[in-house]
Scaffold this motif. Structure first.
Motif, short mmCIF file in Angstrom:
data_model
loop_
_atom_site.label_atom_id
_atom_site.label_comp_id
_atom_site.label_asym_id
_atom_site.label_seq_id
_atom_site.Cartn_x
_atom_site.Cartn_y
_atom_site.Cartn_z
N LEU A 182 28.20 10.53 -28.37
CA LEU A 182 28.07 9.08 -28.49
C LEU A 182 26.67 8.66 -28.06
O LEU A 182 26.20 9.07 -26.99
N ILE A 183 26.01 7.84 -28.88
CA ILE A 183 24.65 7.41 -28.59
C ILE A 183 24.50 5.92 -28.88
O ILE A 183 25.34 5.31 -29.55
N SER A 184 23.41 5.37 -28.38
CA SER A 184 23.03 3.99 -28.72
C SER A 184 21.57 3.88 -29.13
O SER A 184 21.16 2.82 -29.60
N GLY A 185 20.79 4.93 -28.90
CA GLY A 185 19.35 4.81 -29.12
C GLY A 185 18.72 6.04 -29.74
O GLY A 185 19.21 6.59 -30.72
N GLY A 186 17.62 6.48 -29.12
CA GLY A 186 16.79 7.52 -29.70
C GLY A 186 17.42 8.88 -29.80
O GLY A 186 17.07 9.67 -30.67
N GLY A 187 18.30 9.20 -28.87
CA GLY A 187 19.02 10.46 -28.96
C GLY A 187 18.24 11.70 -28.58
O GLY A 187 18.46 12.76 -29.16
N ILE B 218 28.26 9.50 -33.08
CA ILE B 218 28.72 8.13 -33.29
C ILE B 218 27.83 7.19 -32.50
O ILE B 218 27.58 7.40 -31.31
N SER B 219 27.36 6.14 -33.16
CA SER B 219 26.53 5.13 -32.49
C SER B 219 27.14 3.74 -32.66
O SER B 219 27.71 3.42 -33.70
N ASN B 220 27.00 2.94 -31.62
CA ASN B 220 27.41 1.54 -31.71
C ASN B 220 26.30 0.67 -32.27
O ASN B 220 26.49 -0.53 -32.47
N ARG B 221 25.13 1.27 -32.54
CA ARG B 221 23.99 0.53 -33.11
C ARG B 221 23.57 1.21 -34.42
O ARG B 221 23.18 2.38 -34.43
N PRO B 222 23.63 0.46 -35.53
CA PRO B 222 23.32 1.07 -36.83
C PRO B 222 21.90 1.59 -36.94
O PRO B 222 21.63 2.49 -37.74
#
Length: 216
Positions: free
Chosen positions: A7-12, A35-39
């Motif tokens: 699970l990520i939200s940014g740069g990874g 899976i990201s919560n930010r497209p």
């Protein structure tokens, strides 16, 4: 082979360290989905480049945190993971969500927990006059950054450090610490039993195992 969902939200960048380890065979696991919560999270591009399923579940499309977490849990369960790795996932998870994955979810935090849970960890360490910063990998519980620690690595703070330079130093060690801990889980060495972290069936100390950077 151990199935991992990240699970990520940014740069990874921590995601990339895990992808690299899987690609070289150093980590005998299969990252089945990111899976990201930010497209617009760049980590999704990292996943696609590695041939890994990249999924988006935009939290802004849900009425509340509980509704998003319920949808996220269903999406995760559809991937049938053995381990869920939070790598810069900037969401506070509900109790109901966490209870669905007991002992199967880990997170990395850029401080020596229990010091400085939450945000702005590097500036807080500098403001306190600490001589050491670091990172902690822990099992995820309902308490924010409060799950049982698994392992930590220390990073010395120099007089020349500011929050940005310290963040770079800590992140470099995160990229080494996280794959190490994931490898323990993959090899069956690591588990959570009644809120006690066990490594090779031996209880770890309350703060987790402190690892020397030379051993990573």
């Amino acid at each position: 082979m151990t199935r991992i969902v990240v699970l990520i939200s940014g740069g990874g960048s921590n995601l990339q360290s895990l992808l690299d380890q899987c690609q070289t065979g150093s980590l005998d696991a299969d990252i089945v989905a990111v899976i990201s919560n930010r497209p617009d999270a760049f980590g999704l591009s990292r996943a696609r480049q590695a041939g890994v399923k990249a999924l988006t579940l935009d939290h802004t499309g849900y009425a509340n945190r509980a509704a998003f977490d319920a949808a996220l849990a269903e999406l995760i369960e559809a991937q049938q993971p053995d381990l869920i790795v939070l790598a810069g996932f900037m969401r506070i998870l509900t109790d109901d969500f966490v209870r669905r994955f007991p002992g199967k979810m880990i997170n990395i935090h850029p401080s020596l927990l229990p010091r400085y849970p939450g945000l702005n960890t590097h500036q807080r360490a500098l403001d306190a006059g600490d001589s050491q910063a670091g990172a902690t990998v822990h099992f995820v519980t309902a308490e924010l950054d409060g799950g049982p620690p698994i392992a930590q690595v220390e990073v010395p703070i120099s007089d020349q450090d500011d929050a940005e330079s310290l963040a770079r130093k800590v992140l470099a060690q995160e990229h080494r610490l996280y794959p190490t801990v994931v490898d323990w889980f993959v090899k069956g060495r690591l588990r959570l039993d009644a809120n006690q972290v066990l490594l090779d069936d031996q209880p770890l100390p309350k703060g987790g195992r402190l690892l020397d950077t030379a051993s990573l």
